[in-house]
Scaffold this motif. Structure first.
Motif, PDB file in Angstrom:
ATOM      1  N   ASP A  25      -0.158   6.378  -3.844  1.00  0.00           N
ATOM      2  CA  ASP A  25      -0.098   6.620  -5.287  1.00  0.00           C
ATOM      3  C   ASP A  25       0.208   5.307  -6.024  1.00  0.00           C
ATOM      4  O   ASP A  25       1.298   4.745  -5.859  1.00  0.00           O
ATOM      5  CB  ASP A  25       0.997   7.679  -5.541  1.00  0.00           C
ATOM      6  CG  ASP A  25       1.080   8.098  -6.980  1.00  0.00           C
ATOM      7  OD1 ASP A  25       1.157   9.299  -7.235  1.00  0.00           O
ATOM      8  OD2 ASP A  25       1.088   7.210  -7.871  1.00  0.00           O
ATOM      9  N   LYS A  33       2.694   6.952  19.136  1.00  0.00           N
ATOM     10  CA  LYS A  33       3.328   5.626  19.170  1.00  0.00           C
ATOM     11  C   LYS A  33       3.088   4.933  20.509  1.00  0.00           C
ATOM     12  O   LYS A  33       2.920   3.707  20.553  1.00  0.00           O
ATOM     13  CB  LYS A  33       4.837   5.741  18.876  1.00  0.00           C
ATOM     14  CG  LYS A  33       5.149   6.195  17.441  1.00  0.00           C
ATOM     15  CD  LYS A  33       4.628   5.216  16.393  1.00  0.00           C
ATOM     16  CE  LYS A  33       5.163   5.524  14.994  1.00  0.00           C
ATOM     17  NZ  LYS A  33       4.603   4.646  13.958  1.00  0.00           N
ATOM     18  N   ASN A  35       0.843  -1.210   0.000  1.00  0.00           N
ATOM     19  CA  ASN A  35       0.000   0.000   0.000  1.00  0.00           C
ATOM     20  C   ASN A  35       0.876   1.257   0.000  1.00  0.00           C
ATOM     21  O   ASN A  35       2.002   1.272   0.492  1.00  0.00           O
ATOM     22  CB  ASN A  35      -0.918  -0.013   1.242  1.00  0.00           C
ATOM     23  CG  ASN A  35      -1.359   1.376   1.659  1.00  0.00           C
ATOM     24  OD1 ASN A  35      -0.747   2.013   2.524  1.00  0.00           O
ATOM     25  ND2 ASN A  35      -2.403   1.891   1.035  1.00  0.00           N
TER      26      ASN A  35
END
Ligand SMILES: NC(=O)c1ccc[n+]([C@@H]2O[C@H](COP(=O)([O-])OP(=O)(O)OC[C@H]3O[C@@H](n4cnc5c(N)ncnc54)[C@H](OP(=O)(O)O)[C@@H]3O)[C@@H](O)[C@H]2O)c1
Length: 261
Positions: free
Chosen positions: A48, A169, A45
């Motif tokens: 663009d 995170k 993934n």
């Protein structure tokens, strides 16, 4: 594979389908590459489609297997959900989700607007949670799944002027542990990888910085930046059948940086 076959050839991902977000370059690319080399059908993934084609072809050529692409912005919740539905339609299963996309914006907290904070938290925390939610539905159908969230040592040790990323995170570590508890009975494990300082394309300016070279020499016991390919084995291990009893773990891959006094 049978149990005996696994003992002969451990960490095989033959027959598994994996989605790796943000895999057009950097650590995501290396994890996708390692999963494909271990036998998984990998879907990479990025935002663009055109930028994914080269990396997909490179992995396919090396691994000798087709590599799929799925272009969508992980922060676009509708597009991310639709992508999981599409994977279900195309492959009928999803065994491994690597939530790798992580936006970093190192600035003093006072310089952030609420909208900027929400954008970072949206990409780094909410998107992995929603992708895990949707992927878990597919995984539960086959009573097998591996969710791997890419965290950071920044969740635990703070470099400075990194509040929003560090918080995201740390939240991702909490999410990982919560998923580990909630989905285990469906045959799904959830773990995280916390990378240290890796010499990715994105970090090239930092890698060239002599002040940071001195910092790395002093603070990282192995005395160098991580090579991007050095992340791959951690992902393969957590994705494998062999890691079936590893659940809710944060696997630190940092050359020893966080254990140095
Ligand atoms: N590098 C390190 O030293 C380090 C250390 C600790 C933790 N980490 C974590 O490791 C992960 C990967 O870091 P990295 O430096 O390898 O990544 P990176 O090079 O900054 O980005 C990897 C890919 O993510 C894609 N991407 C960015 N935003 C996206 C979005 N919203 N939706 C879909 N794709 C997106 C980009 O492709 P497009 O632009 O084509 O979409 C890019 O190719 C992150 O979670 C990061 O926080 C990295």
């Amino acid at each position: 594979m049978t149990e005996a076959a696994h003992i002969r050839r451990p960490f095989s991902l033959e027959g598994r389908v994996a989605l790796v977000t943000g895999a057009g370059r950097g650590l995501g690319f290396e994890m996708a590459r390692a999963l494909a080399l271990s036998g998984a059908t990998v879907i990479i993934n990025g935002r663009d489609e055109a930028r994914l084609r080269g990396p997909a072809e490179a992995i396919a050529a090396e691994a000798g297997r087709h590599v799929e692409t799925a272009a969508f912005d992980v922060a676009d919740t509708a597009a991310a959900s639709a992508a999981i539905t599409d994977i279900d339609r195309r492959f009928g299963r999803l065994d491994i989700l690597v939530n790798n996309v992580g936006m970093r914006d190192r600035r003093p907290l006072k310089d952030f607007t609420a909208t900027e904070m929400q954008a970072l938290l949206g990409a780094d925390l909410i998107a992995p949670a929603l992708l895990a939610r949707d992927a878990a539905e597919l995984m539960a159908r086959h009573r097998h799944g591996r969710i791997i969230n890419i965290s950071s040592i920044a969740a635990a040790v703070i470099y400075g002027h990194d509040a929003v990323y560090s918080a995201a995170k740390a939240g991702l570590n909490g999410l990982t542990r919560a998923l580990a508890v909630d989905y285990a009975r469906a045959g799904i494990t959830a773990n995280a990888i916390a990378p240290g300082m890796f010499a990715t394309e994105t970090n090239q300016a930092m890698v060239q910085n002599p002040d940071l070279a001195a910092f790395v020499d002093l603070r990282v016991p192995v005395g160098r930046w991580g090579r991007p390919a050095e992340i791959g084995a951690a992902a393969v291990f957590l994705a494998s059948d062999e890691a079936s009893f590893v659940n809710g773990h944060i696997l630190v891959v940092d050359g020893g940086q966080t254990v140095r006094m």
